[in-house]
Design a protein around this motif. Structure first.
Motif, PDB file in Angstrom:
ATOM      1  N   LYS A   1      -9.620   8.896   6.874  1.00 57.13           N
ATOM      2  CA  LYS A   1      -8.770   8.004   6.078  1.00 57.13           C
ATOM      3  C   LYS A   1      -8.594   8.474   4.638  1.00 57.13           C
ATOM      4  CE  LYS A   1      -9.715   3.952   8.927  1.00 57.13           C
ATOM      5  NZ  LYS A   1     -10.098   2.517   8.958  1.00 57.13           N
TER       6      LYS A   1
ATOM      7  N   ILE B   1       1.627   4.964   1.283  1.00 56.91           N
ATOM      8  CA  ILE B   1       1.377   5.848   2.420  1.00 56.91           C
ATOM      9  C   ILE B   1       1.134   7.250   1.868  1.00 56.91           C
ATOM     10  CG2 ILE B   1       2.295   6.806   4.554  1.00 56.91           C
ATOM     11  CD1 ILE B   1       1.713   3.799   4.613  1.00 56.91           C
TER      12      ILE B   1
ATOM     13  N   TYR C   1      -6.045  10.237   3.882  1.00 56.54           N
ATOM     14  CA  TYR C   1      -4.602  10.051   3.801  1.00 56.54           C
ATOM     15  C   TYR C   1      -4.166   9.443   5.119  1.00 56.54           C
ATOM     16  CZ  TYR C   1      -5.514  14.853   5.362  1.00 56.54           C
ATOM     17  OH  TYR C   1      -6.039  15.969   5.961  1.00 56.54           O
ATOM     18  N   ASP C   2      -2.859   9.158   5.251  1.00 54.61           N
ATOM     19  CA  ASP C   2      -2.383   8.351   6.374  1.00 54.61           C
ATOM     20  C   ASP C   2      -1.522   9.099   7.380  1.00 54.61           C
ATOM     21  OD1 ASP C   2      -3.421   5.816   5.196  1.00 54.61           O
ATOM     22  OD2 ASP C   2      -1.967   6.335   3.636  1.00 54.61           O
TER      23      ASP C   2
ATOM     24  N   ASP D   1      -2.910   3.570  14.036  1.00 51.59           N
ATOM     25  CA  ASP D   1      -1.786   3.233  13.164  1.00 51.59           C
ATOM     26  C   ASP D   1      -0.473   3.169  13.944  1.00 51.59           C
ATOM     27  OD1 ASP D   1      -3.393   2.976  10.962  1.00 51.59           O
ATOM     28  OD2 ASP D   1      -3.022   4.998  10.212  1.00 51.59           O
TER      29      ASP D   1
ATOM     30  N   ASP E   1       0.831  -1.191   0.000  1.00 51.34           N
ATOM     31  CA  ASP E   1       0.000   0.000   0.000  1.00 51.34           C
ATOM     32  C   ASP E   1       0.878   1.257   0.000  1.00 51.34           C
ATOM     33  OD1 ASP E   1      -2.213  -1.545   0.058  1.00 51.34           O
ATOM     34  OD2 ASP E   1      -2.634  -1.256   2.194  1.00 51.34           O
TER      35      ASP E   1
ATOM     36  N   LEU F   1      -0.767  11.039  13.007  1.00 52.62           N
ATOM     37  CA  LEU F   1      -1.319   9.815  12.450  1.00 52.62           C
ATOM     38  C   LEU F   1      -2.585   9.432  13.211  1.00 52.62           C
ATOM     39  CD1 LEU F   1       2.084   9.204  12.917  1.00 52.62           C
ATOM     40  CD2 LEU F   1       1.457   7.644  11.078  1.00 52.62           C
ATOM     41  N   ARG F   2      -3.372   8.559  12.623  1.00 54.59           N
ATOM     42  CA  ARG F   2      -4.525   8.037  13.355  1.00 54.59           C
ATOM     43  C   ARG F   2      -4.033   7.210  14.544  1.00 54.59           C
ATOM     44  NH1 ARG F   2      -5.957   7.759   7.973  1.00 54.59           N
ATOM     45  NH2 ARG F   2      -5.043   5.691   7.740  1.00 54.59           N
TER      46      ARG F   2
ATOM     47  N   CYS G   1       5.581   6.239  -0.676  1.00 53.79           N
ATOM     48  CA  CYS G   1       4.781   7.373  -0.220  1.00 53.79           C
ATOM     49  C   CYS G   1       4.383   8.287  -1.368  1.00 53.79           C
ATOM     50  CB  CYS G   1       5.556   8.190   0.807  1.00 53.79           C
ATOM     51  SG  CYS G   1       6.051   7.288   2.290  1.00 53.79           S
TER      52      CYS G   1
END
Length: 267
Positions: free
Chosen positions: A94, A38, A96-97, A234, A36, A230-231, A77
């Motif tokens: 969500k 980032i 973006y990260d 994460d 994935d 960040l969340r 990224c």
């Protein structure tokens, strides 16, 4: 350092908002979630930390730090341009990260997101036009003046709390704030010291103005420096960014980027 004072960033951001404009993966690199990508959010209107050049490409201290961290952490990224006032809500949605956009780690923000270790620190400060004759920066000193701040910033929150009786103008972005001061729309502004340093030292427009008073530090409003947001869920990505920060600060990568933008350390 050349900055984009002649560009209409508001039009650029309106067109570019939430559009991925650059990727910088390394061959064979993997992200925190296998392959994935980032997605890293930046405002793109806060020179010298993040801004769009004449070719509409992201440049700046934040951008170079982000690239160095992704390369060090072996993360694939890409950048996403995001309007400042919706940075955290869009992260939590969500879209973006991570946010690498000079976001101070205030107590209010820590209630919503997780932060890495700081990657730079900067106080806030007042700026006025040269020869303005402003006696000081206490609320009583500014009671008959117009104070400028940028929307959605720690400086705006601080001014609303401690300068409640002072007339305030809230600008959409930092370039608008600086222009407002230079044009005389406001008498004094409050801004991040490192961000406004570039305008004062390296632009013709900025030669009109100067720092007024001492550094303003308040952990409740300005946090403990700028961190990567960040969340909270994460945790793996948080660990990767923290490890990469430690690495680039222990070799010459961080200091090389630092020296490109500032003649002094901003750690």
């Amino acid at each position: 350092m050349l900055r984009l004072n002649s560009l209409d960033r508001r039009k650029i951001l309106a067109l570019a908002c939430m559009v991925s404009i650059a990727s910088f993966s390394q061959p064979g690199a993997i992200s925190a979630s296998e392959n994935d990508t980032i997605r890293i959010a930046v405002e793109g209107a806060f020179p010298p930390f993040n801004y769009l050049d004449s070719a509409n490409q992201l440049q700046g201290f934040d951008v170079e730090i982000a690239k160095a961290l992704c390369e060090t952490a072996k993360l694939k990224c890409e950048f996403v341009i995001q309007e400042w006032t919706t940075m955290i809500p869009s992260l939590l949605d969500k879209r973006y990260d991570a946010i690498i956009s000079s976001m101070s780690m205030s107590a209010e923000r820590r209630e919503k997101v997780s932060f890495t270790q700081k990657y730079y620190d900067s106080p806030s400060i007042f700026i006025s036009r040269k020869g303005a004759g402003i006696a000081g920066t206490a609320p009583d000193d500014l009671k008959d003046l117009k104070l400028g701040v940028t929307s959605g910033t720690s400086q705006e929150a601080y001014a609303q709390k401690f300068y409640g009786d002072v007339s305030k103008t809230v600008f959409k972005a930092s370039p608008d704030l600086y222009k407002g001061l230079a044009d005389g729309d406001v008498d004094i502004i409050m801004e991040d010291k490192l961000a406004v340093y570039d305008w004062l030292a390296n632009t013709l427009a900025g030669s009109c103005c100067e720092f007024l008073g001492g550094d303003i530090k308040d952990a409740e409003y300005f946090g403990d420096g700028a961190g990567i947001a960040l969340r909270p869920s994460d945790r793996q990505l948080l660990a990767k960014f923290n490890a990469a920060l430690e690495t680039i600060q222990s070799n010459d990568i961080y200091d090389t980027i630092n020296a490109k933008y500032f003649p002094f350390s901003i750690r």
